[in-house]
Design a protein around this motif. Sequence first.
Motif, PDB file in Angstrom:
ATOM      1  N   VAL A 145       4.086  -2.762   9.989  1.00  0.00           N
ATOM      2  CA  VAL A 145       5.322  -3.032  10.716  1.00  0.00           C
ATOM      3  C   VAL A 145       6.394  -2.122  10.150  1.00  0.00           C
ATOM      4  N   ALA A 146       7.231  -1.589  11.010  1.00  0.00           N
ATOM      5  CA  ALA A 146       8.356  -0.750  10.590  1.00  0.00           C
ATOM      6  C   ALA A 146       9.642  -1.559  10.734  1.00  0.00           C
ATOM      7  N   PRO A 147      10.015  -2.334   9.710  1.00  0.00           N
ATOM      8  CA  PRO A 147      11.206  -3.174   9.836  1.00  0.00           C
ATOM      9  C   PRO A 147      12.484  -2.359  10.016  1.00  0.00           C
ATOM     10  N   ARG A 148      12.491  -1.118   9.521  1.00  0.00           N
ATOM     11  CA  ARG A 148      13.681  -0.265   9.658  1.00  0.00           C
ATOM     12  C   ARG A 148      13.742   0.452  10.996  1.00  0.00           C
ATOM     13  N   GLY A 149      12.714   0.308  11.812  1.00  0.00           N
ATOM     14  CA  GLY A 149      12.732   0.924  13.139  1.00  0.00           C
ATOM     15  C   GLY A 149      11.969   2.233  13.201  1.00  0.00           C
ATOM     16  N   GLU A 150      12.530   3.192  13.917  1.00  0.00           N
ATOM     17  CA  GLU A 150      11.869   4.478  14.187  1.00  0.00           C
ATOM     18  C   GLU A 150      11.953   5.383  12.958  1.00  0.00           C
ATOM     19  N   THR A 151      11.205   5.033  11.932  1.00  0.00           N
ATOM     20  CA  THR A 151      11.210   5.773  10.675  1.00  0.00           C
ATOM     21  C   THR A 151      10.439   7.082  10.806  1.00  0.00           C
ATOM     22  N   GLN A 152      10.540   7.915   9.770  1.00  0.00           N
ATOM     23  CA  GLN A 152       9.768   9.158   9.767  1.00  0.00           C
ATOM     24  C   GLN A 152       8.273   8.858   9.774  1.00  0.00           C
ATOM     25  N   TRP A 153       7.849   7.826   9.016  1.00  0.00           N
ATOM     26  CA  TRP A 153       6.406   7.552   9.004  1.00  0.00           C
ATOM     27  C   TRP A 153       5.920   7.120  10.374  1.00  0.00           C
ATOM     28  N   VAL A 154       6.727   6.357  11.112  1.00  0.00           N
ATOM     29  CA  VAL A 154       6.354   5.936  12.467  1.00  0.00           C
ATOM     30  C   VAL A 154       6.172   7.172  13.346  1.00  0.00           C
ATOM     31  N   ARG A 155       7.122   8.069  13.299  1.00  0.00           N
ATOM     32  CA  ARG A 155       7.070   9.275  14.138  1.00  0.00           C
ATOM     33  C   ARG A 155       5.893  10.160  13.739  1.00  0.00           C
ATOM     34  N   ASN A 156       5.617  10.253  12.432  1.00  0.00           N
ATOM     35  CA  ASN A 156       4.494  11.072  11.975  1.00  0.00           C
ATOM     36  C   ASN A 156       3.150  10.474  12.398  1.00  0.00           C
ATOM     37  N   VAL A 157       3.000   9.163  12.275  1.00  0.00           N
ATOM     38  CA  VAL A 157       1.751   8.500  12.664  1.00  0.00           C
ATOM     39  C   VAL A 157       1.532   8.636  14.176  1.00  0.00           C
ATOM     40  N   ARG A 158       2.576   8.468  14.952  1.00  0.00           N
ATOM     41  CA  ARG A 158       2.445   8.660  16.401  1.00  0.00           C
ATOM     42  C   ARG A 158       1.997  10.089  16.713  1.00  0.00           C
ATOM     43  N   ASN A 159       2.624  11.043  16.046  1.00  0.00           N
ATOM     44  CA  ASN A 159       2.320  12.452  16.285  1.00  0.00           C
ATOM     45  C   ASN A 159       0.881  12.800  15.889  1.00  0.00           C
ATOM     46  N   ALA A 160       0.337  12.090  14.914  1.00  0.00           N
ATOM     47  CA  ALA A 160      -1.025  12.346  14.418  1.00  0.00           C
ATOM     48  C   ALA A 160      -2.060  11.497  15.155  1.00  0.00           C
ATOM     49  N   ASP A 161      -1.703  10.998  16.331  1.00  0.00           N
ATOM     50  CA  ASP A 161      -2.612  10.141  17.105  1.00  0.00           C
ATOM     51  C   ASP A 161      -3.098   8.945  16.301  1.00  0.00           C
ATOM     52  N   ARG A 208       0.860  -1.171   0.000  1.00  0.00           N
ATOM     53  CA  ARG A 208       0.000   0.000   0.000  1.00  0.00           C
ATOM     54  C   ARG A 208       0.900   1.226   0.000  1.00  0.00           C
ATOM     55  N   VAL A 209       0.309   2.375  -0.288  1.00  0.00           N
ATOM     56  CA  VAL A 209       1.005   3.634  -0.070  1.00  0.00           C
ATOM     57  C   VAL A 209       0.406   4.232   1.193  1.00  0.00           C
ATOM     58  N   LEU A 210       1.262   4.527   2.148  1.00  0.00           N
ATOM     59  CA  LEU A 210       0.850   5.134   3.407  1.00  0.00           C
ATOM     60  C   LEU A 210       0.927   6.644   3.250  1.00  0.00           C
ATOM     61  N   GLU A 211      -0.202   7.315   3.458  1.00  0.00           N
ATOM     62  CA  GLU A 211      -0.238   8.782   3.443  1.00  0.00           C
ATOM     63  C   GLU A 211      -0.244   9.252   4.888  1.00  0.00           C
ATOM     64  N   HIS A 212       0.729  10.093   5.224  1.00  0.00           N
ATOM     65  CA  HIS A 212       0.859  10.599   6.592  1.00  0.00           C
ATOM     66  C   HIS A 212       1.321  12.039   6.542  1.00  0.00           C
ATOM     67  N   ARG A 213       0.930  12.809   7.553  1.00  0.00           N
ATOM     68  CA  ARG A 213       1.243  14.233   7.597  1.00  0.00           C
ATOM     69  C   ARG A 213       2.526  14.459   8.394  1.00  0.00           C
ATOM     70  N   GLY A 214       3.421  15.280   7.835  1.00  0.00           N
ATOM     71  CA  GLY A 214       4.681  15.591   8.505  1.00  0.00           C
ATOM     72  C   GLY A 214       4.457  16.323   9.818  1.00  0.00           C
ATOM     73  N   ARG A 215       5.269  15.986  10.808  1.00  0.00           N
ATOM     74  CA  ARG A 215       5.125  16.577  12.144  1.00  0.00           C
ATOM     75  C   ARG A 215       5.409  18.067  12.147  1.00  0.00           C
ATOM     76  N   SER A 258       6.346  20.052   9.102  1.00  0.00           N
ATOM     77  CA  SER A 258       5.950  20.762   7.880  1.00  0.00           C
ATOM     78  C   SER A 258       4.446  20.769   7.655  1.00  0.00           C
ATOM     79  N   GLY A 259       3.769  19.753   8.160  1.00  0.00           N
ATOM     80  CA  GLY A 259       2.339  19.630   7.891  1.00  0.00           C
ATOM     81  C   GLY A 259       2.035  19.103   6.497  1.00  0.00           C
ATOM     82  N   LYS A 260       3.078  18.841   5.710  1.00  0.00           N
ATOM     83  CA  LYS A 260       2.898  18.338   4.342  1.00  0.00           C
ATOM     84  C   LYS A 260       2.504  16.865   4.365  1.00  0.00           C
ATOM     85  N   LEU A 261       1.755  16.455   3.340  1.00  0.00           N
ATOM     86  CA  LEU A 261       1.433  15.043   3.199  1.00  0.00           C
ATOM     87  C   LEU A 261       2.620  14.309   2.591  1.00  0.00           C
ATOM     88  N   HIS A 262       2.945  13.166   3.177  1.00  0.00           N
ATOM     89  CA  HIS A 262       4.025  12.316   2.674  1.00  0.00           C
ATOM     90  C   HIS A 262       3.415  10.983   2.249  1.00  0.00           C
TER      91      HIS A 262
END
Length: 159
Positions: free
Chosen positions: A75-91, A46-53, A55-59
């Motif tokens: 699953v984030a096999p690479r660990g604490e990725t930007q998408w992980v941090r953005n999804v956490r930040n967006a509740d 899938r393509v995951l659409e998430h908002r930057g913490r 910038s507010g831009k969609l990634h």
Amino acid sequence: MGTTPTPQPPDQPGTHYKRPDWFTRNVMNKLMSGLTRLGVSVRGSRVLEHRGRASGKLHHTPVNLLTIGGTQYLVAPRGETQWVRNVRNADGHLVLILGRRRQISTATEVPPSEAIPVLRAYLRKWKFETGMFFDGVTPDSTDAEWAEAAPRHPVFAIS
């Protein structure tokens, strides 16, 4: 499921993050994103659409969506990725895209102690693509080995 731990930046000591190489970033991710946006799912992609913490831009990030017993997981096999941090930040708010279909969802982080069966199943399905990020842990590794590895690979249940 549990509470979301405070995220750490990938450059902070103790944070597990394996940065993608040039070929992955510039060729494979673009190829997978393009196919998925055309409606071609490669083994659950899938393509995951998430908002930057900040910038507010969609990634848009290609991800592998795993379904176990009717529950979808990221699953984030690479660990604490930007998408992980953005999804956490967006509740947990995110969108999963396949072709023209947009699945508006909420992600709930799974505690590492509960994530082991999901991580095993994920690695069973995508070991050829992501096995190198698990530092020698395999689907058949012991529970003790998985208990040590699980905190380095965030898992989210999708609803």
